[in-house]
Design an enzyme around this catalytic site. Structure first.
Site, PDB file in Angstrom:
ATOM      1  N   TYR A  56       0.799  -0.902   0.095  1.00 44.94           N
ATOM      2  CA  TYR A  56      -0.225   0.049  -0.116  1.00 44.94           C
ATOM      3  C   TYR A  56       0.840   1.772   0.016  1.00 44.94           C
ATOM      4  CZ  TYR A  56      -3.081   3.268   1.852  1.00 44.94           C
ATOM      5  OH  TYR A  56      -3.939   4.464   2.113  1.00 44.94           O
ATOM      6  N   LYS A  69       1.169   4.338  -2.573  1.00 50.38           N
ATOM      7  CA  LYS A  69       0.717   5.850  -1.758  1.00 50.38           C
ATOM      8  C   LYS A  69       1.686   7.004  -2.620  1.00 50.38           C
ATOM      9  CE  LYS A  69      -3.315   4.860  -1.412  1.00 50.38           C
ATOM     10  NZ  LYS A  69      -4.180   6.094  -2.423  1.00 50.38           N
TER      11      LYS A  69
END
Length: 303
Positions: free
Chosen positions: A173, A177
């Site tokens: 993640y 990002k």
């Protein structure tokens, strides 16, 4: 909802808008007069398919309040799905002014235990899902610009503190990002010639994705202000999607509760320049001096 507001008459696509922050965005844009394309594929927290139809529920809520909205269930990380999402806005409302990339899910695990599939799935929906929608939206805006029609469009991407500072147990993640922040910078430079600004937010709020990560911050306070409510994130996103934000591009904003901050990303530090090739044995004190003079990094979440 109706013809008044800072986004009156603008057409906005919001991905992952069936729940949480995306839903709050959709309602906030509609309240400011925008036509809203509510995109949500209706998956569980880990991306697994469900029979739920959250996009239709948000559309019904917007229409019940007098707004204009349409549901879309395309997969944003599918090339043709992303293309169809953009076409949905154009075919339904006659154009596209704002793209808000918000869709995503998590498959959290310590890196040493992370599988290839868990890595690929999260990178796909977050990073490719941002790229694919931006690519097809930019193609439309470029054609409009070349045809001599004025473009005053916006892209608002969704990064995260996990990408800006790192987050233990979220390497997939966090990497996605961080990639979104970099993608935002490049796109802001490339899209400016077409009349398009590109910015990103790094929000902190109570959602399905954060309830296990920030469990100690999820309780509502007794003073009546819920600092972790997803609705707190949307005012800045609506403003960034409005004509008022025309001079702002290539920026990443951190947003939480009533706080808005401009994130300061990687910057060039003062170099140590030998004027020739370094010897490995020379670099120990050089690196120590550079670190002593530089700012300390922000702490990694969960470290």
């Amino acid at each position: 909802m109706g013809t008044e507001g800072i986004c009156a008459g603008r057409t906005v696509i919001i991905t992952g808008a069936g729940r949480g922050i995306g839903r709050a965005h959709a309602l906030a844009f509609a309240a400011e007069g925008a036509n809203v394309v509510v995109n949500d594929i209706g998956t569980a927290l880990d991306g697994a398919a469900t029979s739920e139809t959250p996009a239709e529920q948000v559309v019904a809520e917007i229409k019940a309040n007098g707004g204009q909205a349409v549901a879309n269930s395309d997969d944003v990380a599918d090339w043709e799905g992303a293309r169809n999402l953009i076409r949905t806005a154009i075919d339904t409302f006659g154009g596209l002014d704002v793209l808000v990339n918000n869709a995503g899910f998590v498959r959290d695990r310590m890196l040493v235990n992370l599988s290839e599939g868990e890595w690929d799935a999260v990178i796909r929906v977050h990073l490719k899902g941002h790229f694919a929608t931006m690519r097809h939206a930019a193609e439309y805006w470029r054609a409009e610009s070349k045809a001599g029609r004025k473009v005053d469009a916006r892209v608002i991407n969704t990064s995260s503190g996990a990408g800006l500072q790192g987050s233990v147990g979220q390497s997939n993640y966090g990497a996605a990002k961080a990639g979104i922040a970099g993608l935002t910078l490049t796109a802001s430079a490339e899209f400016s010639r077409y009349g398009v600004t590109v910015n990103a937010i790094a929000p902190s709020a109570r959602t399905r994705m954060t309830e296990t990560v920030f469990a100690d911050m999820m309780a509502k306070p007794e003073d009546g202000f819920d600092a972790m409510a997803p609705e707190n994130i949307s005012p800045l996103v609506v403003w960034l999607g409005s004509p008022e934000s025309a001079g702002v591009t290539g920026r990443v904003f951190e947003v939480e509760g009533g706080k808005v901050a401009l994130a300061e990303g990687w910057r060039h530090g003062e170099p140590a320049d030998r004027g020739a090739k370094w010897e490995p044995s020379e670099l120990g004190p050089v690196v120590a001096d550079l670190i002593a003079k530089g700012l300390p990094p922000e702490p990694v979440y969960g470290a």
